[in-house]
Design an enzyme around this catalytic site. Structure first.
Site, PDB file in Angstrom:
ATOM      1  CE  LYS A 146      -0.998  27.387 -27.575  1.00 28.04           C
ATOM      2  NZ  LYS A 146      -2.065  26.855 -27.694  1.00 28.04           N
ATOM      3  CG  HIS A 149      20.489  15.658 -45.408  1.00 31.56           C
ATOM      4  ND1 HIS A 149      19.965  14.785 -44.511  1.00 31.56           N
ATOM      5  CD2 HIS A 149      22.064  15.403 -44.977  1.00 31.56           C
ATOM      6  CE1 HIS A 149      20.927  14.002 -43.912  1.00 31.56           C
ATOM      7  NE2 HIS A 149      22.053  14.452 -44.185  1.00 31.56           N
ATOM      8  CB  CYS A 189      -6.826  34.062 -30.305  1.00 31.95           C
ATOM      9  SG  CYS A 189      -5.097  33.909 -31.003  1.00 31.95           S
ATOM     10  CD  GLU A 219      -2.290  23.651 -26.429  1.00 32.91           C
ATOM     11  OE1 GLU A 219      -2.726  24.491 -25.970  1.00 32.91           O
ATOM     12  OE2 GLU A 219      -2.118  23.653 -27.793  1.00 32.91           O
ATOM     13  CB  CYS A 245      -3.433  31.274 -29.864  1.00 31.67           C
ATOM     14  SG  CYS A 245      -5.089  31.422 -30.394  1.00 31.67           S
ATOM     15  CE1 TYR A 257      -7.854  20.694 -30.419  1.00 36.70           C
ATOM     16  CE2 TYR A 257      -5.835  21.459 -31.031  1.00 36.70           C
ATOM     17  CZ  TYR A 257      -6.979  20.925 -31.677  1.00 36.70           C
ATOM     18  OH  TYR A 257      -7.061  20.737 -32.948  1.00 36.70           O
ATOM     19  CD  GLU A 308      16.518  14.424 -44.533  1.00 39.25           C
ATOM     20  OE1 GLU A 308      17.093  14.454 -45.684  1.00 39.25           O
ATOM     21  OE2 GLU A 308      17.460  14.822 -43.599  1.00 39.25           O
TER      22      GLU A 308
HETATM   23  P1  NDP Z   1     -11.613  20.070 -25.570  1.00 40.84           P
HETATM   24  O1  NDP Z   1     -13.272  19.878 -26.274  1.00 40.84           O
HETATM   25  O2  NDP Z   1     -10.870  19.877 -26.736  1.00 40.84           O
HETATM   26  O3  NDP Z   1     -11.759  18.922 -24.515  1.00 40.84           O
HETATM   27  C1  NDP Z   1     -12.498  18.960 -23.437  1.00 40.84           C
HETATM   28  C2  NDP Z   1     -11.973  17.662 -22.757  1.00 40.84           C
HETATM   29  O4  NDP Z   1     -12.644  17.835 -21.287  1.00 40.84           O
HETATM   30  C3  NDP Z   1     -12.106  16.275 -23.269  1.00 40.84           C
HETATM   31  O5  NDP Z   1     -11.160  15.679 -22.905  1.00 40.84           O
HETATM   32  C4  NDP Z   1     -13.729  16.025 -22.634  1.00 40.84           C
HETATM   33  O6  NDP Z   1     -13.397  14.636 -22.556  1.00 40.84           O
HETATM   34  C5  NDP Z   1     -13.466  16.501 -21.080  1.00 40.84           C
HETATM   35  N1  NDP Z   1     -14.518  16.624 -20.580  1.00 40.84           N
HETATM   36  C6  NDP Z   1     -15.685  17.108 -20.956  1.00 40.84           C
HETATM   37  N2  NDP Z   1     -16.800  17.084 -19.816  1.00 40.84           N
HETATM   38  C7  NDP Z   1     -15.964  16.328 -19.021  1.00 40.84           C
HETATM   39  C8  NDP Z   1     -16.679  15.971 -17.457  1.00 40.84           C
HETATM   40  N3  NDP Z   1     -17.980  16.021 -17.205  1.00 40.84           N
HETATM   41  N4  NDP Z   1     -15.848  15.422 -16.933  1.00 40.84           N
HETATM   42  C9  NDP Z   1     -14.463  15.237 -17.054  1.00 40.84           C
HETATM   43  N5  NDP Z   1     -14.178  15.643 -18.448  1.00 40.84           N
HETATM   44  C10 NDP Z   1     -14.851  16.025 -19.295  1.00 40.84           C
HETATM   45  O7  NDP Z   1     -11.803  21.456 -24.973  1.00 40.84           O
HETATM   46  P2  NDP Z   1     -10.675  22.188 -24.548  1.00 40.84           P
HETATM   47  O8  NDP Z   1     -11.116  22.991 -23.335  1.00 40.84           O
HETATM   48  O9  NDP Z   1      -9.419  21.479 -24.389  1.00 40.84           O
HETATM   49  O10 NDP Z   1     -10.393  23.411 -25.741  1.00 40.84           O
HETATM   50  C11 NDP Z   1     -11.548  24.028 -26.271  1.00 40.84           C
HETATM   51  C12 NDP Z   1     -11.235  24.098 -27.740  1.00 40.84           C
HETATM   52  O11 NDP Z   1     -10.531  25.020 -27.902  1.00 40.84           O
HETATM   53  C13 NDP Z   1     -10.553  22.814 -28.384  1.00 40.84           C
HETATM   54  O12 NDP Z   1     -11.399  21.893 -29.005  1.00 40.84           O
HETATM   55  C14 NDP Z   1      -9.759  23.655 -29.696  1.00 40.84           C
HETATM   56  O13 NDP Z   1     -10.776  23.595 -30.715  1.00 40.84           O
HETATM   57  C15 NDP Z   1      -9.356  25.074 -29.145  1.00 40.84           C
HETATM   58  N6  NDP Z   1      -8.090  25.136 -28.870  1.00 40.84           N
HETATM   59  C16 NDP Z   1      -7.330  25.106 -29.835  1.00 40.84           C
HETATM   60  C17 NDP Z   1      -5.857  24.845 -29.457  1.00 40.84           C
HETATM   61  C18 NDP Z   1      -4.737  24.862 -30.513  1.00 40.84           C
HETATM   62  O14 NDP Z   1      -5.170  25.132 -31.670  1.00 40.84           O
HETATM   63  N7  NDP Z   1      -3.527  24.402 -30.268  1.00 40.84           N
HETATM   64  C19 NDP Z   1      -5.222  25.153 -28.037  1.00 40.84           C
HETATM   65  C20 NDP Z   1      -6.429  25.225 -26.937  1.00 40.84           C
HETATM   66  C21 NDP Z   1      -7.773  25.177 -27.450  1.00 40.84           C
HETATM   67  P3  NDP Z   1     -14.000  13.476 -23.768  1.00 40.84           P
HETATM   68  O15 NDP Z   1     -12.856  13.361 -24.760  1.00 40.84           O
HETATM   69  O16 NDP Z   1     -14.156  12.190 -22.992  1.00 40.84           O
HETATM   70  O17 NDP Z   1     -15.170  14.277 -24.216  1.00 40.84           O
END
Ligand code: NDP
Length: 453
Positions: free
Chosen positions: A51, A437, A43, A182, A48, A178, A442
């Site tokens: 970012k 407002h 984080c 982002e 976080c 995410y 709102e």
């Molecule tokens: P996520 O698990 O959210 O997303 C991973 C992405 O990668 C998905 O779209 C997935 O596709 C894709 N993917 C997985 N395997 C493959 C593959 N073999 N080939 C192509 N695409 C693939 O992970 P992130 O890395 O984005 O983030 C990790 C975690 O960190 C998040 O889930 C969240 O909990 C946390 N986080 C929170 C934030 C916040 O609170 N603002 C900010 C950043 C991270 P598919 O959907 O099809 O499985």
């Protein structure tokens, strides 16, 4: 006197580990923490915090464009300097690392610099020392994971993207979670020609469908090139950049590729393989409500246990764990439902509770209220950015079971709404709330007619 050197030995000084160590120490427990990388974990260092700082930086781009309609004449086209942002960020993170160190120190927690290895259920070795502890907490978090394809080694992951030597004028993100949305927004805002490549038909799987579609349209309007239903087949180095070949046959030339394809528990080298601990289907450590693994003196919490990978969840779990193991009374189990979350794509998403699709499955009849409007600011700015707000109501009980927003500061707005949703308030109670407002928020208390049932 205890037979152990420590009452609690924490492996990992991230959000969960530090909170657990400090709170346990506050009960009088003797606590040590081992960390081999940086204080504050994902984080603070590569998640976080940096970012959000980069997201602020990216928003300035629009602010400069929006300013004209309000009478501001900028002397020249603003220029962005990556090194200034990156190095100021590095300075701020160093400051936070120092604060974390002092927090542990002031709490009387011993900090050991090194990767700990668990020797048996009560012993770890770290930095050449063997230490005994009544309880060992594994709070090592996760680590970026990248699928195999030719040229995978040419990608950067979310640990490295913050510190790129040169600003990528052409940027590609692989993934649809995410991190992908982002960083596509951040680099697009900072001025990169940005591509997002996602294997499915629409990114942000699991979020409300309307929110995903709205976000897709807004991000596309802002200039992010979206490539859905395709994947990276290969990446090769070419003169002046990287050539990315997609599975649909398209090729793109860019300067950097961010693989944002998920994170996995960071368990390597911890010595846990010897115990055959119970795991969840994704390989994360399975724990009970006291955060005990299948060996009760080995505890785990945060991202390594595969729950919602969110800092506030790790903090809540740490406090819960301390209450169970070092408190006087048994706490109520943690409620993982209705945890609000924000995605800092541009515009931001804020969400709490059920998506429309989940609510339709769970309840017999629902009412859906939506507002899709041009925020007041953009009546003069000339921006075409719109805002979406959405409430989902269980028709029988009138309880608001989901609230969603895509728009400026959605996380800030939804944090307040989350208290009402968490408290189980009804739509009638939302309606009884007099609005503020003029705000966008709102709308959450003035939506009267369901868009659909
Ligand atoms: P996520 O698990 O959210 O997303 C991973 C992405 O990668 C998905 O779209 C997935 O596709 C894709 N993917 C997985 N395997 C493959 C593959 N073999 N080939 C192509 N695409 C693939 O992970 P992130 O890395 O984005 O983030 C990790 C975690 O960190 C998040 O889930 C969240 O909990 C946390 N986080 C929170 C934030 C916040 O609170 N603002 C900010 C950043 C991270 P598919 O959907 O099809 O499985």
């Amino acid at each position: 006197m205890s037979e152990f050197d420590y009452d609690l030995f924490v492996i990992g000084a991230g959000s969960g580990g530090v909170r657990a160590a400090r709170n346990a120490a506050a009960t009088g427990a003797r606590v040590a923490v081992a960390e081999d990388r940086y204080l504050g974990g994902t984080c603070v260092n590569v998640g976080c915090v940096p970012k959000k700082l980069y997201s602020y930086a990216a928003h300035f781009h629009e602010a400069f464009e929006d300013a004209g309609g309000f009478g501001w004449r900028l002397p020249a086209a603003p220029e962005f300097d990556w090194a200034t942002l990156r190095d100021n960020k590095i300075g701020e993170i160093k400051r936070l690392n120092g604060i974390y160190g002092r927090l542990l120190d002031n709490a009387g927690v011993r900090l050991i610099n090194g990767r700990a290895k668990v020797l048996d259920p009560h012993h770890v070795s770290v930095a050449g020392e063997t230490v005994s502890a009544e309880k060992i907490l594994v709070a090592v978090g996760g680590w970026p994971w990248v699928p195999d394809f030719p040229g995978k080694e040419l990608t950067v992951d979310s640990n490295r993207v913050f510190d790129l030597d040169a600003f990528p004028e052409r940027f590609l993100v692989l993934g649809g979670g995410y991190i992908a949305v982002e960083f596509a927004s951040i680099f697009n805002g900072l001025g990169s020609d940005t591509h997002l490549v996602y294997r499915g038909e629409l990114f942000l799987r699991g979020f409300d469908r309307e929110v995903r579609e709205f976000t897709r349209d807004e991000m596309a309007k802002k200039g992010v090139n979206l490539h859905f239903e395709t994947n990276i087949e290969a990446i090769e180095k070419v003169e002046g950049g990287l050539k990315v070949t997609l599975t649909n046959g398209e090729t793109l030339e860019v300067d950097a590729v961010l693989a944002a394809t998920g994170r996995r528990p960071h368990l390597e080298g911890l010595g846990l393989d010897q115990f055959d601990l119970a795991t969840n289907p994704d390989g994360s450590l399975a724990v009970n409500e006291r955060f005990e693994t299948s060996i009760p003196s080995l505890l785990a919490l945060g991202d390594v246990t595969g729950g919602p990978e969110l800092t506030p969840v790790a903090l809540a779990e740490a406090m819960q764990m301390v209450a169970h193991h070092f408190g006087d009374t048994t706490p109520e189990p943690l409620d993982y439902s209705r945890i609000a979350t924000a995605v800092f794509c541009h515009p931001n998403i804020g969400t709490v509770g059920l998506s429309e699709e989940q609510a339709r499955e769970r309840y017999g009849a629902i009412r859906v209220y939506t507002e899709d409007f041009r925020p007041m600011k953009h009546t003069l700015s000339g921006s075409s950015e719109r805002c979406l707000m959405k409430l989902i109501v269980d028709d029988e009980s009138d309880v608001v079971v989901g609230a969603h927003m895509v728009g400026e500061e959605a996380g800030e707005v939804i944090q307040g709404i989350a208290i009402a949703v968490r408290a189980g308030l009804t739509k009638a109670q939302f309606d009884q709330t007099v609005g503020i407002h003029p705000t966008g928020a709102e709308e959450f208390v003035t939506m009267r007619t369901p868009a659909r049932r």
